[in-house]
Write a protein that holds these residues in place. Sequence first.
Motif, PDB file in Angstrom:
ATOM      1  N   LYS A  50      38.496  34.497  26.256  1.00  0.00           N
ATOM      2  CA  LYS A  50      39.661  34.267  27.118  1.00  0.00           C
ATOM      3  C   LYS A  50      39.578  35.180  28.329  1.00  0.00           C
ATOM      4  O   LYS A  50      39.142  36.320  28.162  1.00  0.00           O
ATOM      5  N   PRO A  51      40.049  34.777  29.505  1.00  0.00           N
ATOM      6  CA  PRO A  51      40.523  33.442  29.875  1.00  0.00           C
ATOM      7  C   PRO A  51      39.434  32.381  29.672  1.00  0.00           C
ATOM      8  O   PRO A  51      38.257  32.715  29.445  1.00  0.00           O
ATOM      9  N   HIS A 219      48.222  37.468  37.191  1.00  0.00           N
ATOM     10  CA  HIS A 219      48.843  36.483  36.288  1.00  0.00           C
ATOM     11  C   HIS A 219      50.135  35.908  36.860  1.00  0.00           C
ATOM     12  O   HIS A 219      50.884  35.243  36.171  1.00  0.00           O
ATOM     13  N   SER A 241      44.503  35.192  34.999  1.00  0.00           N
ATOM     14  CA  SER A 241      44.752  33.949  34.247  1.00  0.00           C
ATOM     15  C   SER A 241      44.213  32.732  34.999  1.00  0.00           C
ATOM     16  O   SER A 241      44.144  32.704  36.230  1.00  0.00           O
TER      17      SER A 241
END
Length: 325
Positions: A50-51, A219, A241
């Motif tokens: 992740k991301p 984000h 993100s």
Amino acid sequence: MKAVVYTQYGSPDVLQLKEVAKPTPTDDEVLIKIEAVSVNRSDWEGLIGKPLYARIGGLLKPRRQVLGSDIAGRVEMVGRNIKRLKPGDEVFGDIMAQMGGFAEYVCVREKPLALKPASMTFEEVAALPQAAVIALQGIRDKGQVQPGQQVLINGAGGGAGTFAVQLAKSYGAEVTGVDNTGKLDFMRSLGADHVIDYTREDFTKNGKQYDLILDLIAHRSVFAYRRALRPTGRYFFVGGSVATLFQILLLGPLIRRTTGKNIRLLAVQPNLNDLVNVTELCEAGKLFPVIDRRFPLHEVPEALRYLGEGSARGKVIITLEQSDQ
Ligand SMILES: NC(=O)c1ccc[n+]([C@@H]2O[C@H](COP(=O)([O-])OP(=O)(O)OC[C@H]3O[C@@H](n4cnc5c(N)ncnc54)[C@H](OP(=O)(O)O)[C@@H]3O)[C@@H](O)[C@H]2O)c1
């Protein structure tokens, strides 16, 4: 040789120290005996998957089984077509395109490797490649920071942030560092004029505006960043993100046309010149790597946990000069 291997995305518990075959260089590669390798957030992202962009090339399983990109070590053997390097040379560089640094040896092309200055240790140069080059390209090249400008660095207490604060100060900017409560004094010690605790204050909602925002951990919505920029200000997304990344790609050009505020991604281009530049700055005493903790190779899982779970100030280094050899 020993290497820290993983075959599935997950917590540091999925990493295993294993005996694997020592690699042999092709005609276009050099074999490096690794002395130190630094831990980057990109390793953490590659570990947990992740991301989503951390899964490029390996949606369900990791494409590379050994993480670690910022290596420093000695050339042990060179392929037939290698012209610039020779056995015994002390080198360092960012091998993010292939990874494999959490191991005793790695084979790489010579292109990303710079010679280590004699005045710096393997640990110090291992701290530089990704983090200091992000800072150099963000502050000097894309940011074009001028004396007196207001610069905000989001994630200023981490690997790239510690270099970015120092560089922005050296260009004469008034610098605001944003990171967690435990890193406020640390950011001041690097030279930050103002600090913001991200757990208590949202820098896009306090009415202040900046000429440059270098965002290492983005984000928010693109409109929040627009609000925090001065009329001709620049914002660069370095990591964060996927939702924010897509907003910037889709809406950044429109915001540029309608407001003159420049909201973009910073896609870092590793290159030898920049590596040499950052070592020159270090040797001249204008930049220094901040090494928070050192771990031996078999403690790579602990090192990644330390960085990923939010304790690291500056760089975390795996050193193979310790107990693993
Ligand atoms: N664009 C490119 O070409 C490129 C290339 C390589 C890497 N990258 C990216 O560059 C970034 C570099 O990171 P790094 O190596 O400097 O990471 P790092 O050492 O982990 O530092 C990130 C810092 O941000 C802090 N942080 C976490 N959440 C935050 C928030 N909401 N607001 C403000 N600060 C926050 C972290 O503190 P905590 O301790 O609280 O977590 C940490 O101090 C990564 O996102 C990586 O993916 C981009």
